[in-house]
Write an enzyme that holds these catalytic residues in place. Structure first.
Site, PDB file in Angstrom:
ATOM      1  N   THR A  49      45.708  36.804 -42.805  1.00  0.00           N
ATOM      2  CA  THR A  49      45.882  36.411 -42.393  1.00  0.00           C
ATOM      3  C   THR A  49      44.861  35.758 -40.518  1.00  0.00           C
ATOM      4  O   THR A  49      43.531  36.755 -41.210  1.00  0.00           O
ATOM      5  CB  THR A  49      46.866  37.166 -40.880  1.00  0.00           C
ATOM      6  OG1 THR A  49      47.971  37.016 -42.221  1.00  0.00           O
ATOM      7  CG2 THR A  49      46.736  36.153 -39.153  1.00  0.00           C
ATOM      8  N   ARG A  74      45.995  43.659 -47.333  1.00  0.00           N
ATOM      9  CA  ARG A  74      45.020  42.525 -47.204  1.00  0.00           C
ATOM     10  C   ARG A  74      45.138  41.783 -46.548  1.00  0.00           C
ATOM     11  O   ARG A  74      45.076  40.329 -46.330  1.00  0.00           O
ATOM     12  CB  ARG A  74      45.356  41.729 -48.821  1.00  0.00           C
ATOM     13  CG  ARG A  74      44.246  42.883 -49.545  1.00  0.00           C
ATOM     14  CD  ARG A  74      43.805  41.451 -51.231  1.00  0.00           C
ATOM     15  NE  ARG A  74      45.244  41.144 -51.410  1.00  0.00           N
ATOM     16  CZ  ARG A  74      45.370  40.210 -52.286  1.00  0.00           C
ATOM     17  NH1 ARG A  74      43.846  39.599 -52.184  1.00  0.00           N
ATOM     18  NH2 ARG A  74      46.623  39.669 -52.124  1.00  0.00           N
ATOM     19  N   ASP A  75      46.702  42.315 -45.482  1.00  0.00           N
ATOM     20  CA  ASP A  75      46.625  41.184 -44.104  1.00  0.00           C
ATOM     21  C   ASP A  75      47.253  42.195 -43.275  1.00  0.00           C
ATOM     22  O   ASP A  75      48.196  41.866 -42.400  1.00  0.00           O
ATOM     23  CB  ASP A  75      47.591  40.933 -44.679  1.00  0.00           C
ATOM     24  CG  ASP A  75      48.433  39.152 -43.666  1.00  0.00           C
ATOM     25  OD1 ASP A  75      47.293  38.857 -42.998  1.00  0.00           O
ATOM     26  OD2 ASP A  75      49.388  38.080 -43.972  1.00  0.00           O
ATOM     27  N   ILE A  76      46.985  43.354 -42.746  1.00  0.00           N
ATOM     28  CA  ILE A  76      47.408  43.447 -41.406  1.00  0.00           C
ATOM     29  C   ILE A  76      46.697  42.624 -40.311  1.00  0.00           C
ATOM     30  O   ILE A  76      45.572  42.467 -40.196  1.00  0.00           O
ATOM     31  CB  ILE A  76      46.089  45.535 -41.814  1.00  0.00           C
ATOM     32  CG1 ILE A  76      46.415  45.943 -42.719  1.00  0.00           C
ATOM     33  CG2 ILE A  76      46.178  45.676 -40.325  1.00  0.00           C
ATOM     34  CD1 ILE A  76      47.383  47.021 -42.609  1.00  0.00           C
ATOM     35  N   ASN A  93      52.061  41.658 -38.615  1.00  0.00           N
ATOM     36  CA  ASN A  93      53.174  42.852 -39.433  1.00  0.00           C
ATOM     37  C   ASN A  93      52.918  44.190 -39.244  1.00  0.00           C
ATOM     38  O   ASN A  93      52.987  45.192 -39.928  1.00  0.00           O
ATOM     39  CB  ASN A  93      51.762  42.657 -41.174  1.00  0.00           C
ATOM     40  CG  ASN A  93      52.133  41.036 -41.693  1.00  0.00           C
ATOM     41  OD1 ASN A  93      53.492  40.830 -41.971  1.00  0.00           O
ATOM     42  ND2 ASN A  93      50.833  40.602 -42.740  1.00  0.00           N
TER      43      ASN A  93
END
Length: 157
Positions: free
Chosen positions: A51, A12-14, A18
């Site tokens: 993000t 959910r936050d590639i 990260n």
């Protein structure tokens, strides 16, 4: 994460913040603080925890979490690597007809020297695959398993 784990994990936050690169230039995903385990027989809904600029449109609008959300984020990240900067409005300008006529000079980092014809062919194949990851319809996006296979089969002679 999506295919070799049970239950599957959606990060959910590639984003560029990260992904870590080791000394052998191998990438590793970090910060699983927003990751979600998918229950195979039910819907997964969630608060928005991604993000800005990398979040899949359907996640922003419906809060429905699927592995295709990570595929979209990967597409944004990969295009960022190719362009040398976040693609921003370039993503919204993409359409099916534009993809067929896309030129490498419009997506490749302008600080790089133009590639040889052989390398250009490989990069263009990658660009087309990345653009498929950015499809507005999540069902039309490839799986990360397919993306991984396509990227690993591209060779420069």
């Amino acid at each position: 994460m999506h295919h070799d784990c049970t239950p599957p994990i959606v990060h959910r936050d590639i984003s560029s913040n990260n992904v870590l690169i080791d000394e052998e230039y191998k990438s590793h995903i970090s910060d699983f603080g927003t990751a979600k385990l998918l229950k195979l027989d039910s819907s997964s809904w969630s608060a928005l925890a991604s993000t800005y600029g990398y979040v899949a449109p359907e996640l922003a609008y419906t809060m429905k979490v699927t592995e295709k959300c990570d595929v979209y984020s990967f597409g944004v990240l990969a295009l960022e690597v190719i362009k040398g900067k976040h693609p921003g409005d370039f993503i919204t300008s993409l359409s099916t007809s534009a993809i067929k006529n896309i030129e490498l000079k419009n997506v490749l980092d302008q600080r790089l020297t133009p590639p040889s014809p052989e390398i250009e062919k490989v990069v263009m194949c990658s660009v087309k695959m990345v653009i498929a990851c950015l499809h507005v319809n999540p069902q039309s996006r490839p799986t990360m398993h397919i993306v991984s296979q396509l990227l690993s089969t591209q060779k420069i002679s």
